[in-house]
Design a protein around this motif. Structure first.
Motif, short mmCIF file in Angstrom:
data_model
loop_
_atom_site.label_atom_id
_atom_site.label_comp_id
_atom_site.label_asym_id
_atom_site.label_seq_id
_atom_site.Cartn_x
_atom_site.Cartn_y
_atom_site.Cartn_z
N ALA A 97 0.84 -1.21 0.00
CA ALA A 97 0.00 0.00 0.00
C ALA A 97 0.87 1.26 0.00
O ALA A 97 0.60 2.22 -0.73
CB ALA A 97 -0.93 -0.01 1.20
N LEU A 98 1.93 1.24 0.82
CA LEU A 98 2.83 2.40 0.88
C LEU A 98 3.57 2.59 -0.43
O LEU A 98 3.75 3.72 -0.89
CB LEU A 98 3.82 2.23 2.04
N VAL A 139 4.49 5.76 -5.35
CA VAL A 139 4.48 5.87 -6.81
C VAL A 139 3.58 7.03 -7.23
O VAL A 139 3.94 7.86 -8.07
CB VAL A 139 4.04 4.55 -7.48
N GLN A 140 2.38 7.11 -6.64
CA GLN A 140 1.45 8.19 -6.97
C GLN A 140 2.03 9.55 -6.59
O GLN A 140 1.93 10.53 -7.34
CB GLN A 140 0.10 7.97 -6.29
N ASP A 141 2.65 9.64 -5.39
CA ASP A 141 3.27 10.90 -4.96
C ASP A 141 4.36 11.34 -5.93
O ASP A 141 4.46 12.51 -6.28
CB ASP A 141 3.86 10.76 -3.56
N CYS A 142 5.18 10.38 -6.35
CA CYS A 142 6.28 10.71 -7.28
C CYS A 142 5.75 11.17 -8.62
O CYS A 142 6.28 12.11 -9.22
CB CYS A 142 7.21 9.52 -7.45
N LYS A 143 4.70 10.52 -9.09
CA LYS A 143 4.10 10.95 -10.36
C LYS A 143 3.52 12.35 -10.24
O LYS A 143 3.69 13.19 -11.13
CB LYS A 143 3.00 9.97 -10.79
N LYS A 144 2.83 12.59 -9.13
CA LYS A 144 2.15 13.87 -8.92
C LYS A 144 3.15 15.02 -8.77
O LYS A 144 2.91 16.12 -9.26
CB LYS A 144 1.25 13.77 -7.69
N THR A 145 4.27 14.77 -8.10
CA THR A 145 5.24 15.84 -7.82
C THR A 145 6.48 15.77 -8.69
O THR A 145 7.44 16.50 -8.45
CB THR A 145 5.67 15.79 -6.34
N ASN A 146 6.46 14.88 -9.67
CA ASN A 146 7.61 14.69 -10.56
C ASN A 146 8.87 14.33 -9.76
O ASN A 146 9.97 14.77 -10.08
CB ASN A 146 7.83 15.93 -11.43
#
Length: 137
Positions: free
Chosen positions: A108-109, A114-121
């Motif tokens: 889950a983490l 992955v989502q955080d990295c995509k969102k913030t580049n």
């Protein structure tokens, strides 16, 4: 005179500075006249615009210099990425050894990361991670 050697005359309007450049350089290039110099310059530029291989139009010295610079930068970046990977691996082993994390929570983490990295580049801050871990998100 063969058909391919025929030339035609037309008016050419150029800036005085450009004409001075032609007058200065046509003999250096081995041209018999300014007209020959201008014709060669036009052929070169048209070839440059339509060329599939730009190397025939850029001096070899420039290409070699650029390749060398890019190669050394690539090596430097690869060394830095390797050092960072070693440090991240060390950190992961320390965290894994001191915490009891089950596989489900880990998956889950990982998804959240992955989502955080995509969102913030990839620009993740430690402060944001602390806020998330303590429920302030």
């Amino acid at each position: 005179m063969a058909l391919q050697d025929e030339k035609s005359r037309f008016g050419l309007w150029i800036k005085d500075e450009t004409r001075e450049k032609v007058e200065r350089h046509y003999k250096e290039d081995g041209c018999a006249s300014m007209s020959e110099f201008i014709e060669r310059a036009i052929d070169f530029y048209c070839g440059y615009l339509t060329a599939g291989d730009y190397r025939q139009y850029l001096p070899e010295v420039i290409l070699t210099t650029m390749q060398g610079t890019l190669g050394s930068m690539e090596n430097r970046m690869a060394r830095m990425l390797f050092k960072m990977a070693v440090e991240v691996s060390l950190l992961m082993h320390i965290v894994a050894g001191t915490n009891d994390v089950d596989e489900e929570a880990l998956d889950a983490l990982r998804g959240k990361c992955v989502q955080d990295c995509k969102k913030t580049n990839g620009a993740i801050s430690f402060k944001d991670a602390v806020k998330y871990q303590y429920g302030d998100d």
